[in-house]
Motif scaffolding. Sequence first.
Motif, PDB file in Angstrom:
ATOM      1  N   TRP A 128       0.826  -1.215   0.000  1.00 32.12           N
ATOM      2  CA  TRP A 128       0.000   0.000   0.000  1.00 32.12           C
ATOM      3  C   TRP A 128       0.863   1.270   0.000  1.00 32.12           C
ATOM      4  O   TRP A 128       0.391   2.341  -0.374  1.00 32.12           O
ATOM      5  CB  TRP A 128      -0.956   0.010   1.186  1.00 32.12           C
ATOM      6  N   ALA A 129       2.120   1.151   0.420  1.00 35.59           N
ATOM      7  CA  ALA A 129       3.028   2.301   0.430  1.00 35.59           C
ATOM      8  C   ALA A 129       3.837   2.374  -0.860  1.00 35.59           C
ATOM      9  O   ALA A 129       4.840   3.095  -0.922  1.00 35.59           O
ATOM     10  CB  ALA A 129       3.958   2.221   1.633  1.00 35.59           C
ATOM     11  N   GLY A 130       3.418   1.625  -1.880  1.00 38.14           N
ATOM     12  CA  GLY A 130       4.155   1.627  -3.139  1.00 38.14           C
ATOM     13  C   GLY A 130       5.500   0.948  -3.024  1.00 38.14           C
ATOM     14  O   GLY A 130       6.432   1.282  -3.756  1.00 38.14           O
ATOM     15  N   TYR A 131       5.604  -0.013  -2.086  1.00 38.49           N
ATOM     16  CA  TYR A 131       6.844  -0.744  -1.821  1.00 38.49           C
ATOM     17  C   TYR A 131       7.995   0.200  -1.459  1.00 38.49           C
ATOM     18  O   TYR A 131       9.148  -0.045  -1.781  1.00 38.49           O
ATOM     19  CB  TYR A 131       7.206  -1.644  -3.001  1.00 38.49           C
ATOM     20  N   ARG A 132       7.640   1.273  -0.772  1.00 38.56           N
ATOM     21  CA  ARG A 132       8.647   2.131  -0.148  1.00 38.56           C
ATOM     22  C   ARG A 132       8.781   1.708   1.308  1.00 38.56           C
ATOM     23  O   ARG A 132       7.823   1.247   1.927  1.00 38.56           O
ATOM     24  CB  ARG A 132       8.245   3.608  -0.235  1.00 38.56           C
ATOM     25  N   GLU A 133       9.950   1.871   1.861  1.00 34.67           N
ATOM     26  CA  GLU A 133      10.174   1.442   3.244  1.00 34.67           C
ATOM     27  C   GLU A 133       9.357   2.273   4.240  1.00 34.67           C
ATOM     28  O   GLU A 133       9.286   3.503   4.128  1.00 34.67           O
ATOM     29  CB  GLU A 133      11.654   1.533   3.598  1.00 34.67           C
ATOM     30  N   VAL A 134       8.770   1.559   5.185  1.00 33.67           N
ATOM     31  CA  VAL A 134       8.038   2.179   6.282  1.00 33.67           C
ATOM     32  C   VAL A 134       8.750   1.799   7.574  1.00 33.67           C
ATOM     33  O   VAL A 134       9.048   0.624   7.804  1.00 33.67           O
ATOM     34  CB  VAL A 134       6.576   1.706   6.319  1.00 33.67           C
ATOM     35  N   VAL A 135       9.062   2.791   8.407  1.00 31.64           N
ATOM     36  CA  VAL A 135       9.772   2.549   9.662  1.00 31.64           C
ATOM     37  C   VAL A 135       8.798   2.646  10.831  1.00 31.64           C
ATOM     38  O   VAL A 135       7.984   3.573  10.906  1.00 31.64           O
ATOM     39  CB  VAL A 135      10.913   3.568   9.860  1.00 31.64           C
ATOM     40  N   LYS A 136       8.876   1.691  11.739  1.00 35.25           N
ATOM     41  CA  LYS A 136       8.032   1.684  12.946  1.00 35.25           C
ATOM     42  C   LYS A 136       8.943   1.681  14.173  1.00 35.25           C
ATOM     43  O   LYS A 136       9.761   0.785  14.350  1.00 35.25           O
ATOM     44  CB  LYS A 136       7.139   0.439  12.946  1.00 35.25           C
ATOM     45  N   ASP A 137       8.791   2.698  15.005  1.00 34.95           N
ATOM     46  CA  ASP A 137       9.605   2.856  16.212  1.00 34.95           C
ATOM     47  C   ASP A 137       8.697   2.677  17.429  1.00 34.95           C
ATOM     48  O   ASP A 137       8.168   3.650  17.972  1.00 34.95           O
ATOM     49  CB  ASP A 137      10.255   4.237  16.210  1.00 34.95           C
ATOM     50  N   ASN A 138       8.528   1.449  17.885  1.00 37.13           N
ATOM     51  CA  ASN A 138       7.591   1.179  18.969  1.00 37.13           C
ATOM     52  C   ASN A 138       7.932   1.872  20.287  1.00 37.13           C
ATOM     53  O   ASN A 138       7.033   2.394  20.947  1.00 37.13           O
ATOM     54  CB  ASN A 138       7.433  -0.322  19.186  1.00 37.13           C
TER      55      ASN A 138
END
Length: 379
Positions: free
Chosen positions: A227-237
């Motif tokens: 859904w992000a166009g195969y761009r990296e998504v970062v998650k900082d919990n």
Amino acid sequence: MQEDFHYYATYGAACLAGYSHEESLAICYSDQFTDVCSETLLKKIGAPAEAATTQLQLELMDARTDLIGLQKITRIWSSFHFLPRDLYAKCKGGRRYRSKYRLICGPNSALLKDTVELAKGKGPEAAGIAMHILSDTWAHRYFAGTPSYVINNTDDHFFELYEGDGEWNRRAVIFHRNVSAGDNPKASTYIRTIRQVSENSIMNLGHGRAGHLPDYAYARYVYMPSWAGYREVVKDNPKEYYYAFCQMVYALRYLRGDVPEFKLGTYDFDLVEPYKDEIKGILTKVQTDASADWKAFGEKLSGREIPEFDMSLYENEYTLAAGASRPETAPGKYFAAANAQKSMVTDRIFSSGNWLAGISRRVGEEITRSLTGKERGAS
């Protein structure tokens, strides 16, 4: 999120918000109960099945995945665990894709404001439900509460981030299906659901394809969702869980009446500041269950012992009450609050032109009144 945050951390947030020990217990109990209030449990104790706030694995395995089945699943998971971030978000793609894209979870949504305001004046049961939903908007960000391979799937480009030598490094996450082995943070190995390319497979619900990793406070990870166009998504919990905690304190102060208005993007950083280092120490500690640390923190705040969560308390109170008095019991009030929340979210989703959660109770009642009126007119 898990019991460590939904129960023990919520207790601490309630204490900081000014609630008594007993009130804080009532709130955190309701928060955690949201993860166990299944249709199976409700039928067992003779409670209304429509008040279910979760589905057991066995229930999901037997769940239908036609339109009616998907609507039932979506009503539960989008209402209580994956509150949609933007029901009117713009995206490329057809209507079916757009309907699922708009259910992606995220914090500080118009629906969150509706959720917290709906709980105002409804007691600790409604407050606990609202806190469960609020904290999950941070933990479950980027996943949707409806089965969707295209939205919720994760591929091999999935890495944990860890700090070393003054910079952030990556370590590939290895997902597996060996339940007996469990999750091993030291080796970055985690259990996840079986890959099913069928768009509506129950295996593609929520963050099942990422396993429990999004539920762990210490987790920092990067992946490439379609859904992000195969761009990296970062998650900082650790960062986001701290925001969740501070937002809970603020929201609970609003529900208590100490804050006149609930505003999105507002956090009680100043009130929490004296405990910032201790809380961040809990959040960054690599462990799959932080209950002991959060319990110690809460008990230090109140000076009282926090009993373990016992789901039989609601069961016994409800079953032992006389039929007419059941709505006035704590579980009775919980079920009413759960139904109100589910109806509100379903109505907002339906009103946005999205049918994935079905027709809300309000719309159903309006249709019934309209049909009844026509029949009377015809007679």
